[in-house]
Enzyme design. Structure first.
Site, short mmCIF file in Angstrom:
data_model
loop_
_atom_site.label_atom_id
_atom_site.label_comp_id
_atom_site.label_asym_id
_atom_site.label_seq_id
_atom_site.Cartn_x
_atom_site.Cartn_y
_atom_site.Cartn_z
N GLN A 65 0.81 -0.90 0.00
CA GLN A 65 0.07 0.16 0.01
C GLN A 65 0.83 1.32 -0.11
O GLN A 65 0.23 2.42 -0.21
CB GLN A 65 -0.78 0.06 1.18
N HIS A 94 -1.60 1.55 -4.16
CA HIS A 94 -1.94 2.99 -3.99
C HIS A 94 -1.04 3.80 -4.75
O HIS A 94 -0.97 4.87 -4.71
CB HIS A 94 -1.84 3.38 -2.33
N CYS A 150 -1.77 13.80 -15.45
CA CYS A 150 -2.34 14.77 -15.64
C CYS A 150 -3.63 14.86 -15.16
O CYS A 150 -4.32 13.75 -15.65
CB CYS A 150 -2.23 15.09 -17.22
P1 NAD Z 1 -1.18 3.21 8.57
O1 NAD Z 1 -0.55 4.26 8.95
O2 NAD Z 1 -2.70 2.93 8.75
O3 NAD Z 1 -0.53 2.02 9.80
C1 NAD Z 1 0.65 1.77 10.00
C2 NAD Z 1 1.01 0.61 10.65
O4 NAD Z 1 2.40 0.30 10.79
C3 NAD Z 1 0.27 0.65 11.99
O5 NAD Z 1 -0.42 -0.52 12.51
C4 NAD Z 1 1.63 0.63 13.15
O6 NAD Z 1 1.17 0.19 14.36
C5 NAD Z 1 2.49 -0.08 12.26
N1 NAD Z 1 3.90 0.24 12.54
C6 NAD Z 1 4.73 1.46 12.97
N2 NAD Z 1 5.79 1.19 13.00
C7 NAD Z 1 5.92 0.07 12.75
C8 NAD Z 1 7.27 -0.74 12.59
N3 NAD Z 1 8.48 -0.16 12.82
N4 NAD Z 1 7.36 -1.93 11.94
C9 NAD Z 1 6.07 -2.35 11.66
N5 NAD Z 1 4.99 -1.74 11.67
C10 NAD Z 1 4.91 -0.62 12.40
O7 NAD Z 1 -0.71 2.43 7.43
P2 NAD Z 1 -1.19 1.77 6.18
O8 NAD Z 1 -2.09 0.69 6.82
O9 NAD Z 1 -0.19 1.42 5.19
O10 NAD Z 1 -2.30 2.76 5.61
C11 NAD Z 1 -1.98 4.07 5.08
C12 NAD Z 1 -2.06 4.68 3.81
O11 NAD Z 1 -1.16 5.64 3.70
C13 NAD Z 1 -1.74 3.60 2.77
O12 NAD Z 1 -2.66 3.46 1.91
C14 NAD Z 1 -0.37 4.30 2.09
O13 NAD Z 1 -0.65 4.48 0.99
C15 NAD Z 1 -0.34 5.66 2.59
N6 NAD Z 1 1.09 5.84 3.29
C16 NAD Z 1 2.01 5.61 2.77
C17 NAD Z 1 3.38 5.65 3.24
C18 NAD Z 1 4.53 5.08 2.69
O14 NAD Z 1 4.42 5.03 1.21
N7 NAD Z 1 5.72 4.87 3.27
C19 NAD Z 1 3.32 6.34 4.41
C20 NAD Z 1 2.38 6.81 5.16
C21 NAD Z 1 0.89 6.52 4.58
ZN ZN Z 2 -2.45 16.90 -19.73
#
Ligand code: NAD
Ligand code: ZN
Length: 243
Positions: free
Chosen positions: A106, A124, A132
């Site tokens: 994700q 995602h 665009c």
């Molecule tokens: P979320 O923020 O909902 O959940 C993150 C999870 O990671 C939590 O359950 C938390 O307890 C856990 N976590 C925190 N530290 C950790 C570690 N060191 N090791 C393992 N787990 C750990 O994230 P999600 O479920 O991915 O959903 C968030 C949405 O936001 C996604 O759809 C994504 O596209 C986007 N997002 C992406 C990024 C990225 O690309 N790095 C960052 C933030 C949000």
């Molecule tokens: Zn365009």
């Protein structure tokens, strides 16, 4: 290694097909903030107020300011031992042809790619591709001025925003892999964002064991066969051996 970790390692090693399903938590120890939990805020805005088509229509400059900040932040981060362990497991499976390790993420960062993972199912989209918002021009690599080379209109980040459909083909690929796996290995995702979360239920309904690594509570806790509480870097490399 705890008994549960040993059991998880055995299940992973024995599985012919594995789906690794990652969320923001796998990148947390690389320094990329998660949305939920501590340290995920930007100025006074919440992601829910910026990552929407409505926010972009109202104020594209503000939305781009946030995405430029996130791009800069991710560019300074490096893949961690969990990203590397996943990539190594994929490489090893490709060499023997006896098993598949499908990575479904994700995340919109590029840390799995930079660790060497290939054929990633990206539910995602990507922080580093633009689209665009006006014409049908497809993905373009990140542009500084955020204007379309084709029509001159606003580009938008190539990520899926709240309320938008997932990229065509990606959810289908994820569901197909989920239905064929014996182990669904879930790392660092709260499970709060739906349709993506359905992958885990598909896998379990088709008979797969579900292993969850996360230091906090997740929506999968009640269905996990093995629940490992801890960080991705401390747990994943130990249990995901090249098999
Ligand atoms: P979320 O923020 O909902 O959940 C993150 C999870 O990671 C939590 O359950 C938390 O307890 C856990 N976590 C925190 N530290 C950790 C570690 N060191 N090791 C393992 N787990 C750990 O994230 P999600 O479920 O991915 O959903 C968030 C949405 O936001 C996604 O759809 C994504 O596209 C986007 N997002 C992406 C990024 C990225 O690309 N790095 C960052 C933030 C949000
Ligand atoms: Zn365009």
């Amino acid at each position: 290694m705890t008994d549960d970790e040993r059991r998880a390692a055995e299940l992973l090693a024995a599985a012919r097909n594995v789906v690794v399903f990652t969320g923001a938590g796998v990148s947390a120890e690389s320094g990329v903030p998660t949305f939920r939990g501590a340290g995920g805020l930007w100025k006074q805005f919440r992601p829910e107020d910026l990552a929407t088509p409505h926010a972009f229509a109202r104020d594209p400059r503000l939305v781009w300011e946030w995405y430029d900040w996130r791009r800069g932040l991710v560019a300074k981060c490096k893949p961690n031992a969990a990203h590397h362990a996943i990539a190594a497991a994929q490489r090893a499976s490709g060499q023997t042809d006896k098993r598949t390790v499908t990575l479904v993420t994700q995340n919109v960062d590029d840390l799995h790619e930079r660790a060497g993972s290939q054929d990633i199912v990206k539910l995602h989209g990507s922080l580093f591709l633009d689209q665009c918002a006006q014409c049908a021009q497809g993905a373009q690599s990140a542009q500084v001025a955020h204007r379309c080379g084709n029509c001159g209109g606003w580009l938008r980040p190539g990520v899926v925003w709240f309320g938008e459909a997932l990229p065509e083909g990606q959810i289908e690929a994820a569901v197909e892999a989920a239905r064929e796996c014996q182990v669904c290995f879930v790392i660092g995702t709260s499970g709060a964002v739906y349709s993506a979360a359905g992958i885990v239920h598909e896998a379990q309904a088709a008979g797969a064991k579900v292993i969850v690594v996360d230091p906090g509570d997740t929506a999968y806790d009640s269905i996990a066969d093995i629940r490992l509480r801890g960080s991705a870097v401390t747990i994943v490399p130990g249990i995901l051996r090249d098999g």
